[in-house]
Design an enzyme around this catalytic site. Sequence first.
Site, PDB file in Angstrom:
ATOM      1  N   LYS A  62       1.013  -1.417  -0.142  1.00  0.00           N
ATOM      2  CA  LYS A  62       0.052  -0.095  -0.013  1.00  0.00           C
ATOM      3  C   LYS A  62       0.598   1.686  -0.227  1.00  0.00           C
ATOM      4  O   LYS A  62       0.496   2.300  -0.728  1.00  0.00           O
ATOM      5  CB  LYS A  62      -0.875  -0.173   0.858  1.00  0.00           C
ATOM      6  CG  LYS A  62      -2.389  -0.907   1.300  1.00  0.00           C
ATOM      7  CD  LYS A  62      -3.322  -1.185   2.369  1.00  0.00           C
ATOM      8  CE  LYS A  62      -4.049  -2.196   1.985  1.00  0.00           C
ATOM      9  NZ  LYS A  62      -3.790  -3.538   1.940  1.00  0.00           N
ATOM     10  N   GLU A 107      -6.159   1.476  -2.875  1.00  0.00           N
ATOM     11  CA  GLU A 107      -5.649   0.111  -3.691  1.00  0.00           C
ATOM     12  C   GLU A 107      -5.862  -0.341  -4.730  1.00  0.00           C
ATOM     13  O   GLU A 107      -7.189   0.127  -5.464  1.00  0.00           O
ATOM     14  CB  GLU A 107      -5.705  -0.981  -2.261  1.00  0.00           C
ATOM     15  CG  GLU A 107      -7.264  -1.582  -2.702  1.00  0.00           C
ATOM     16  CD  GLU A 107      -6.853  -2.313  -1.117  1.00  0.00           C
ATOM     17  OE1 GLU A 107      -6.070  -2.334  -0.379  1.00  0.00           O
ATOM     18  OE2 GLU A 107      -8.204  -2.668  -0.354  1.00  0.00           O
ATOM     19  N   LYS A 155     -16.735  -6.554   2.985  1.00  0.00           N
ATOM     20  CA  LYS A 155     -17.372  -6.271   2.298  1.00  0.00           C
ATOM     21  C   LYS A 155     -18.347  -7.239   2.211  1.00  0.00           C
ATOM     22  O   LYS A 155     -18.124  -8.835   2.274  1.00  0.00           O
ATOM     23  CB  LYS A 155     -17.086  -5.895   0.632  1.00  0.00           C
ATOM     24  CG  LYS A 155     -16.176  -4.904   0.258  1.00  0.00           C
ATOM     25  CD  LYS A 155     -15.592  -5.679  -0.576  1.00  0.00           C
ATOM     26  CE  LYS A 155     -14.349  -4.593  -1.382  1.00  0.00           C
ATOM     27  NZ  LYS A 155     -13.965  -4.509  -2.845  1.00  0.00           N
ATOM     28  N   LYS A 177      -5.497  10.541   6.764  1.00  0.00           N
ATOM     29  CA  LYS A 177      -6.274  10.714   6.992  1.00  0.00           C
ATOM     30  C   LYS A 177      -7.669   9.877   7.125  1.00  0.00           C
ATOM     31  O   LYS A 177      -8.279   8.840   5.878  1.00  0.00           O
ATOM     32  CB  LYS A 177      -6.433  11.978   6.404  1.00  0.00           C
ATOM     33  CG  LYS A 177      -7.248  12.865   6.441  1.00  0.00           C
ATOM     34  CD  LYS A 177      -7.600  13.589   8.072  1.00  0.00           C
ATOM     35  CE  LYS A 177      -8.500  14.368   8.532  1.00  0.00           C
ATOM     36  NZ  LYS A 177      -8.910  14.619   9.900  1.00  0.00           N
ATOM     37  N   LYS A 182      -2.723   1.314   8.664  1.00  0.00           N
ATOM     38  CA  LYS A 182      -3.253   1.092   7.799  1.00  0.00           C
ATOM     39  C   LYS A 182      -1.865  -0.362   7.934  1.00  0.00           C
ATOM     40  O   LYS A 182      -0.477   0.278   8.395  1.00  0.00           O
ATOM     41  CB  LYS A 182      -3.645   0.605   6.851  1.00  0.00           C
ATOM     42  CG  LYS A 182      -4.442   1.828   7.290  1.00  0.00           C
ATOM     43  CD  LYS A 182      -5.185   2.459   5.584  1.00  0.00           C
ATOM     44  CE  LYS A 182      -5.750   1.376   4.828  1.00  0.00           C
ATOM     45  NZ  LYS A 182      -6.158   1.756   3.631  1.00  0.00           N
ATOM     46  N   ARG A 240      -6.424  -7.868  -8.985  1.00  0.00           N
ATOM     47  CA  ARG A 240      -6.616 -10.241  -9.738  1.00  0.00           C
ATOM     48  C   ARG A 240      -8.878  -9.758 -10.187  1.00  0.00           C
ATOM     49  O   ARG A 240      -8.386  -9.000  -9.890  1.00  0.00           O
ATOM     50  CB  ARG A 240      -7.007 -10.236  -8.554  1.00  0.00           C
ATOM     51  CG  ARG A 240      -7.175 -10.049  -7.253  1.00  0.00           C
ATOM     52  CD  ARG A 240      -7.392 -10.943  -6.013  1.00  0.00           C
ATOM     53  NE  ARG A 240      -7.533 -10.010  -4.521  1.00  0.00           N
ATOM     54  CZ  ARG A 240      -8.469  -9.414  -4.745  1.00  0.00           C
ATOM     55  NH1 ARG A 240      -9.504  -9.751  -5.090  1.00  0.00           N
ATOM     56  NH2 ARG A 240      -8.645  -8.564  -3.213  1.00  0.00           N
TER      57      ARG A 240
END
Length: 455
Positions: A116, A288, A237, A201, A158, A292
Amino acid sequence: MFKKILIANRGEIAARVIRTCRALGIKTVGVYSEADAEAVHVKQADEAYLLGGPRVTESYMKIDKIFEAAHQSKAQAIHPGYGLLSENAEFARRCEEEGFVFIGPSPEVISEMGSKIASRKAMEKAGVPVVPGVTRSLADAEDAIEAAESIGYPVMLKASAGGGGIGMQVVYSADEIRKAFEGNQKRATDFFGDGAMYIEKFVEKPRHIEIQILADNEGNTVYLWERECSIQRRHQKVVEEAPSSFISEETRRKMGEAAVKAAKSIGYKNAGTIEFLVDADQNFYFLEMNTRLQVEHPITEEITGLDLVKEQLDIAAGRTLSFAQEDVKRDGHAIEVRIYAEDPKTFFPSPGTITKLELPEGPGIRHELAVHGDSVVTPFYDPMIAKLVVKGKDRDEAIDRLQEALSNYHIEGIKTNIPMLQEVAAHEAFRFGDTTTEFVEKYLTKKKKKQKQTK
């Protein structure tokens, strides 16, 4: 085109790839663990090879065993699906070395986008908007505090590697960073072998909107509209829809063009997804890139009429895209919900044997399954067992079909998250389009807490 491909994956995505290969007359090779000996994808593949024990580290992550199966079966190419080895640069590199076509982008691109921190730098260089943050690995909690104070709280701590919400936490103060840093760093190290941490942020009440792209070997790149994936629990998700009901046509075009710009800037090939955070004013920021096929790719297929697995295979075989950007249509509205073997209240996995499986039927309903009527859902893998996809002429019709389908979707023997999905589909805020990443916390979790307090 290839005559035979090996699918280095399991579950519904392996079955999904097999379906397209059958339609194209391509033979398929499945791989499986001891726990998956009776799995759907094993039964559907033309041939299948045992990799090892039930845990992923004993089977699906055994790169040498996968190549043994590929050589023995005389496969020409390898499709990685999603998860597992799909974004493993070393696996993609080994495919090249072993003489197999990797159905995906180059190892170099996978490596760059897999970090990232590196991907943020690449997008900044390409002129793609990124969330304000620190594009370096943080040394420790105090370094993180200094970085956070230069950006302004709240911030998102993160992990640079991996995904799925692991190593990720919203923090509102220096004290919270001191409490969170080492724990999240350790989780990232344990899961991904990389404890690098950085800070962005925190975008208040954001939408999670992603752009599907396709790029061939000649540099032709198109975007296939967007998917909104804002309804999440634990940063994963749960409900996805295409197109987004929130963004304007102008924002849609700008995001699509930014995604194409991003893909071209890194020399991307094959199918990929650029994920953005979008604020209340429709400002969007690169989050990001997934190098794939996505879990939610069926809803893009439903509104465009394209088979994304076929497009992947064509590109990997050296073919150029058969259409240009102006040829990409957008028809109707599609919604996908992920059905998990989990307790709908706690979200904890619920392994066991399925004793009954009844699927809804009707116009605009599609199923992607990893199970059948007597499948054993083991504790060794991700608990997602199926995806329900619905399509309507517009969003209201798609929601109506989703509600009807969920009411006729019956699984017994294990617990599932279907009750939660029914709550989402029936909620007036969902119908209204208030689908920020805070949806579950705002409308479902708090409701349950309130109910518990009144008892």
